[in-house]
Write a protein that holds these residues in place. Structure first.
Motif, PDB file in Angstrom:
ATOM      1  N   ARG A 130     -13.741 -39.662 -62.489  1.00  0.00           N
ATOM      2  CA  ARG A 130     -15.168 -40.512 -61.459  1.00  0.00           C
ATOM      3  C   ARG A 130     -14.243 -41.775 -60.222  1.00  0.00           C
ATOM      4  O   ARG A 130     -13.954 -42.536 -61.413  1.00  0.00           O
ATOM      5  CB  ARG A 130     -16.581 -41.268 -61.986  1.00  0.00           C
ATOM      6  CG  ARG A 130     -17.756 -41.948 -61.503  1.00  0.00           C
ATOM      7  CD  ARG A 130     -18.416 -42.637 -62.032  1.00  0.00           C
ATOM      8  NE  ARG A 130     -19.520 -41.587 -62.507  1.00  0.00           N
ATOM      9  CZ  ARG A 130     -19.279 -42.589 -64.127  1.00  0.00           C
ATOM     10  NH1 ARG A 130     -19.528 -43.224 -64.218  1.00  0.00           N
ATOM     11  NH2 ARG A 130     -20.460 -41.060 -64.558  1.00  0.00           N
ATOM     12  N   LEU A 131     -14.617 -41.932 -59.058  1.00  0.00           N
ATOM     13  CA  LEU A 131     -13.444 -42.521 -58.831  1.00  0.00           C
ATOM     14  C   LEU A 131     -14.915 -43.807 -57.705  1.00  0.00           C
ATOM     15  O   LEU A 131     -15.720 -43.629 -57.648  1.00  0.00           O
ATOM     16  CB  LEU A 131     -12.879 -42.556 -57.511  1.00  0.00           C
ATOM     17  CG  LEU A 131     -12.255 -42.978 -56.456  1.00  0.00           C
ATOM     18  CD1 LEU A 131     -10.951 -42.308 -56.151  1.00  0.00           C
ATOM     19  CD2 LEU A 131     -13.184 -43.591 -55.238  1.00  0.00           C
ATOM     20  N   GLN A 132     -15.003 -45.101 -58.710  1.00  0.00           N
ATOM     21  CA  GLN A 132     -15.668 -46.245 -57.313  1.00  0.00           C
ATOM     22  C   GLN A 132     -14.966 -47.013 -57.217  1.00  0.00           C
ATOM     23  O   GLN A 132     -13.665 -47.717 -57.054  1.00  0.00           O
ATOM     24  CB  GLN A 132     -16.337 -46.436 -59.426  1.00  0.00           C
ATOM     25  CG  GLN A 132     -17.613 -45.957 -59.056  1.00  0.00           C
ATOM     26  CD  GLN A 132     -18.062 -46.675 -60.721  1.00  0.00           C
ATOM     27  OE1 GLN A 132     -17.365 -46.526 -61.755  1.00  0.00           O
ATOM     28  NE2 GLN A 132     -19.609 -46.609 -60.473  1.00  0.00           N
ATOM     29  N   VAL A 133     -15.266 -47.254 -55.963  1.00  0.00           N
ATOM     30  CA  VAL A 133     -14.925 -48.546 -54.927  1.00  0.00           C
ATOM     31  C   VAL A 133     -15.859 -50.055 -54.836  1.00  0.00           C
ATOM     32  O   VAL A 133     -17.419 -50.073 -54.686  1.00  0.00           O
ATOM     33  CB  VAL A 133     -14.646 -48.404 -53.447  1.00  0.00           C
ATOM     34  CG1 VAL A 133     -13.890 -49.433 -52.612  1.00  0.00           C
ATOM     35  CG2 VAL A 133     -13.599 -46.641 -53.434  1.00  0.00           C
ATOM     36  N   ASP A 134     -15.054 -50.528 -54.938  1.00  0.00           N
ATOM     37  CA  ASP A 134     -16.013 -52.404 -55.396  1.00  0.00           C
ATOM     38  C   ASP A 134     -14.943 -53.046 -54.529  1.00  0.00           C
ATOM     39  O   ASP A 134     -14.014 -54.293 -54.414  1.00  0.00           O
ATOM     40  CB  ASP A 134     -15.487 -53.067 -56.885  1.00  0.00           C
ATOM     41  CG  ASP A 134     -16.877 -54.326 -56.953  1.00  0.00           C
ATOM     42  OD1 ASP A 134     -16.970 -54.456 -56.126  1.00  0.00           O
ATOM     43  OD2 ASP A 134     -16.320 -54.929 -58.134  1.00  0.00           O
ATOM     44  N   ILE A 135     -16.372 -53.265 -53.148  1.00  0.00           N
ATOM     45  CA  ILE A 135     -15.167 -54.367 -52.790  1.00  0.00           C
ATOM     46  C   ILE A 135     -15.426 -55.774 -52.663  1.00  0.00           C
ATOM     47  O   ILE A 135     -16.856 -55.604 -53.219  1.00  0.00           O
ATOM     48  CB  ILE A 135     -15.782 -54.115 -50.644  1.00  0.00           C
ATOM     49  CG1 ILE A 135     -15.644 -52.752 -50.211  1.00  0.00           C
ATOM     50  CG2 ILE A 135     -15.529 -55.373 -49.994  1.00  0.00           C
ATOM     51  CD1 ILE A 135     -14.119 -52.127 -50.232  1.00  0.00           C
ATOM     52  N   ASP A 136     -15.387 -56.172 -52.971  1.00  0.00           N
ATOM     53  CA  ASP A 136     -15.231 -58.132 -53.091  1.00  0.00           C
ATOM     54  C   ASP A 136     -15.611 -58.152 -54.404  1.00  0.00           C
ATOM     55  O   ASP A 136     -16.902 -58.598 -54.631  1.00  0.00           O
ATOM     56  CB  ASP A 136     -16.278 -58.383 -52.000  1.00  0.00           C
ATOM     57  CG  ASP A 136     -15.718 -58.501 -50.482  1.00  0.00           C
ATOM     58  OD1 ASP A 136     -15.230 -59.014 -50.075  1.00  0.00           O
ATOM     59  OD2 ASP A 136     -17.275 -58.328 -49.986  1.00  0.00           O
ATOM     60  N   PRO A 137     -15.182 -57.379 -55.358  1.00  0.00           N
ATOM     61  CA  PRO A 137     -15.346 -57.661 -56.877  1.00  0.00           C
ATOM     62  C   PRO A 137     -15.196 -58.790 -57.175  1.00  0.00           C
ATOM     63  O   PRO A 137     -14.966 -60.313 -56.824  1.00  0.00           O
ATOM     64  CB  PRO A 137     -14.070 -56.951 -57.409  1.00  0.00           C
ATOM     65  CG  PRO A 137     -12.406 -57.235 -56.432  1.00  0.00           C
ATOM     66  CD  PRO A 137     -13.334 -57.329 -54.732  1.00  0.00           C
TER      67      PRO A 137
END
Length: 728
Positions: free
Chosen positions: A717-724
């Motif tokens: 699974r790939l997840q993107v977190d903008i502004d972590p």
């Protein structure tokens, strides 16, 4: 609904994690507009969707291959501003638009015909003679909101028999309600409390912004106890003067707002509409219907309330805007504070960000003039800011197995003798954060996460605070089988409370932690007991920092001020300063002066120095300079790419592929791949890559091009977190 013969092509967005809209056919003679709720087929299922476009672009798919919609629901259309917001959030977070839409229609019963049901509300004012169980019910009550017997049971943490007994005794009365019943409107004719000159000036400024009916972001900063809530209530009042207008107030944790709700009712005569994940399906339906039909005038809620279908949103307030709980780190990753600013922009209304300890991102926007900035520098009424002092634990070390220094013990004793309340703060739940074997040194770890199990002595359990796994504390070491060799290491709030009970057996003690207070009713009951001065010493975690006003609380002792200062989190110092400044603000909020004592092994640390000296500006300037030199937010951009899967080798393979394909562009830097700090979480192995760009770079375009070049397979699974916000 009726099914008609179709003849024109429209585009429907379904609340599913699909890549985009789907084309359907609709009847010519069915009146439709963008935002309408419709029922459509998808495979063998009938699903609810939203008309996203009445004029779809040309398509290679012929009409003959399209399916027909079943019909339109008798509901108001999704507001245009919310549709734009959904598209914006999807593009910004790189999420499927349908996954964002799902947050706006997360009410399965919204499309069903409402049924009449019997609910119960308190019939009389708080009686003097009550059993302990019935006292819980009164303390748990949210205004005069009617609830079912089951809801009262869960809310107050009592048995159903208690509720039925109160009905029989006439302490509760039955009312018939329907899911679409209107909410009572706030009363704008009540006399407002008197404001200081400083408060009145700020309040009039916000009233003027509401009158202009235009977007404007503002920071309302003020010392703890300065009366920020009463100031933004002025803006709420102004918004409510306009017919059918709606207001949204976001709070970090809705279960912790009992005092806020009481203040709102004192000001406006009615409770606001509440929105959070713990509402029952019937409550969710009524709140959602109230919002989309426009009769829910003021909504107070958690971050998900941003996606409610407001028809006439005229003001958004983000209380405690610095709180990290505004960040959602599951499903669609977004920051509630930042998205509130976007939501206000789409609705063309003011947004107020309120905090005593603003985030650096918000301060930079205020200093640059992008946001209005109003500052309240004095506590309301006779209260003054507390005196703050550091206790150097190198000079005053507690005895082995103890956690309170002599100066803090003496201060607690003196406060007890004066009949005043004290608070001991430690942001660590449970009894001890680590259990190890003194024979072989084995540390008991969660089988599903790379984290130690936390001991909870009251329940006799060892528990993981990440996935919820628990086990009874064994008598034998799982590694070497030694009997009675397992020892607790380090303090949690339970252990500090145990020490307090031993030192001050006559003191009335309350523990405020999420493990101890399991229902909103229990939180409300504990807060009420503290206000009534039925508690002498409070031992609590960060839930005690949420804006509570305890008039008799004059001493705050921070057990471990250094907790949170270590590690690789760029916000560690800022976050620790915010937490400690907030908890320090609980002291001396009325006539009696307050004192705050910070136990620390690093009294020279910039965070501790800023707290004790009161030089907040210098500390934040140093934090800003350090971030600017490294190109970190808010002076640069960050995004995290998180890979996870049950198969470790598959995760590593994909991580290496991404690393090899990483973009090599000016102003773009990719760090990693590397195992995540929590490399094993809920049974899944985790790797992370961090993308860092200069401010002017479109980080979403960089990520799209990069991630589209790699095929993700093997159950990864790939997840993107903008502004972590966190880097676990």
């Amino acid at each position: 609904m009726t099914t008609l013969f179709p003849s024109r092509r429209i585009q429907i967005l379904l609340p599913l994690p699909l890549q985009g809209v789907l084309d359907y056919l609709a009847p010519d003679d069915l009146a439709l507009q963008e935002g309408d709720f419709v029922e459509v087929p998808l495979g063998s299922k009938r699903l609810q969707g939203v008309v996203w476009s009445m004029e779809p672009p040309p398509s290679d798919v012929p009409d003959e291959r399209l399916k027909h919609i079943y019909g339109r629901f008798d509901l108001p259309a999704l507001p245009d501003s919310l549709m734009k917001f959904i598209d914006w959030v999807a593009a910004y977070t790189l999420s499927p638009p349908g996954a964002v839409l799902k947050m706006a229609v997360s009410v399965p019963r919204a499309f069903e015909q409402a049924k009449s049901r019997t609910a119960y509300r308190l019939a009389v004012e708080d009686p003097e003679e009550l059993t302990a169980a019935r006292r819980k019910v009164y303390d748990a009550a949210v205004g005069d909101m009617p609830l079912s017997v089951r809801d009262w049971r869960d809310w107050a943490g009592v048995g159903e028999g208690v509720i039925r007994g109160m009905v029989k005794a006439g302490q509760m009365t039955a009312v018939e309600i329907r899911g679409e019943d209107s909410f009572p409107a706030p009363d704008t004719t009540l006399i407002a409390p008197s404001l200081s000159t400083e408060q009145a000036t700020a309040g009039e400024h916000f009233r003027d912004l509401v009158r202009k009916d235009k977007f404007q972001a503002s920071l309302l900063e003020g010392v703890t106890g300065a009366g920020k809530t009463e100031v933004y209530f002025e803006a709420v009042h102004e918004a409510l003067l306009r017919e059918d207008s709606q207001v949204l107030v976001l709070v970090p944790e809705i279960a912790l707002t009992a005092q806020w709700l009481d203040r709102f009712k004192d000001r406006f005569g009615e409770e606001p509409v509440i929105w959070h994940s713990e509402l029952t399906p019937v409550q969710r339906r009524r709140a959602w219907w109230g919002v989309i039909h426009g009769n829910a005038r003021v909504v107070v809620g958690a971050r998900s309330a941003l996606f409610l279908p407001f028809r006439a949103l005229k003001l958004i307030v983000v209380d405690e805007e610095h709180s990290p709980t505004y960040k959602q780190e599951d499903g669609v990753f977004y920051h509630g504070r930042d998205m509130a600013v976007v939501r206000a922009h789409q609705a063309d209304c003011p947004v107020i960000l309120a905090s005593a300890t603003p985030s650096l991102e918000t301060l930079v926007n205020a200093e640059s003039g992008k946001y209005d900035w109003l500052y309240l520098g004095e506590r309301h009424g006779p209260a003054e800011m507390p005196d703050m002092h550091a206790i150097d634990m190198r000079k005053f070390p507690p005895a082995s197995g103890e956690w309170l220094s002599d100066p803090l013990r003496e201060a607690l004793q003196q406060n007890l003798e004066r009949g005043e309340q004290s608070l001991l703060y430690l942001n660590r739940r449970g009894y001890a954060p680590l259990t190890l074997c003194r024979t072989c040194g084995h540390r008991i770890q969660c089988p599903h996460c790379s984290a130690w199990l936390v001991e909870h002595k009251k329940t006799g359990r060892l528990q993981c605070h990440h996935c919820g796994h628990w086990m009874n504390k064994p008598r034998h070491c799982p590694e070497c089988d030694s009997e009675d060799s397992l020892v607790a290491c380090g303090p949690g709030v339970e252990r500090v409370a145990e020490e307090v009970e031993r030192l001050f057996p006559e003191a009335r003690l309350a523990v405020m932690a999420s493990d101890e207070l399991n229902t909103p009713g229990e939180i409300r009951e504990t807060v009420a007991a503290i206000v009534r001065h039925e508690v002498d010493i409070i031992v609590g975690t960060q839930i005690v920092t949420k804006g509570y006003h305890f008039p008799d609380l004059t001493l705050v002792g921070v057990v471990d001020s250094d907790l949170g200062l270590s590690g690789g989190d760029m916000r560690a110092a800022e976050r620790t300063w915010q937490q400690l400044e907030q908890v320090a603000g609980r002291a001396g909020r009325a006539e009696k002066p307050g004192t705050v004592l910070f136990q620390t092994f690093m009294p020279e640390h910039p965070v501790i120095d800023a707290l004790v000296s009161g030089d907040r500006d210098n500390f934040l300037e140093q934090e800003a300079n350090a971030r600017e030199q490294r190109g970190m937010p808010p002076f640069g951009k960050l995004a995290a790419v998180i890979l996870s899967g049950a198969d470790y080798n598959a995760v590593v393979t994909v991580a290496r592929q991404l690393g090899r394909a990483a973009p090599r562009l000016t102003g773009v830097q990719v760090l990693g791949p590397a195992p995540a700090p929590l490399a094993y979480l809920r049974g899944r192995h985790r790797y992370r890559l961090l993308v860092k760009t200069e401010k002017q770079v479109n980080i979403q375009n960089v990520l799209r091009a990069w991630l589209d070049s790699i095929k993700i397979s093997g159950g990864v699974r790939l997840q993107v977190d903008i502004d972590p916000v966190s880097f676990f």
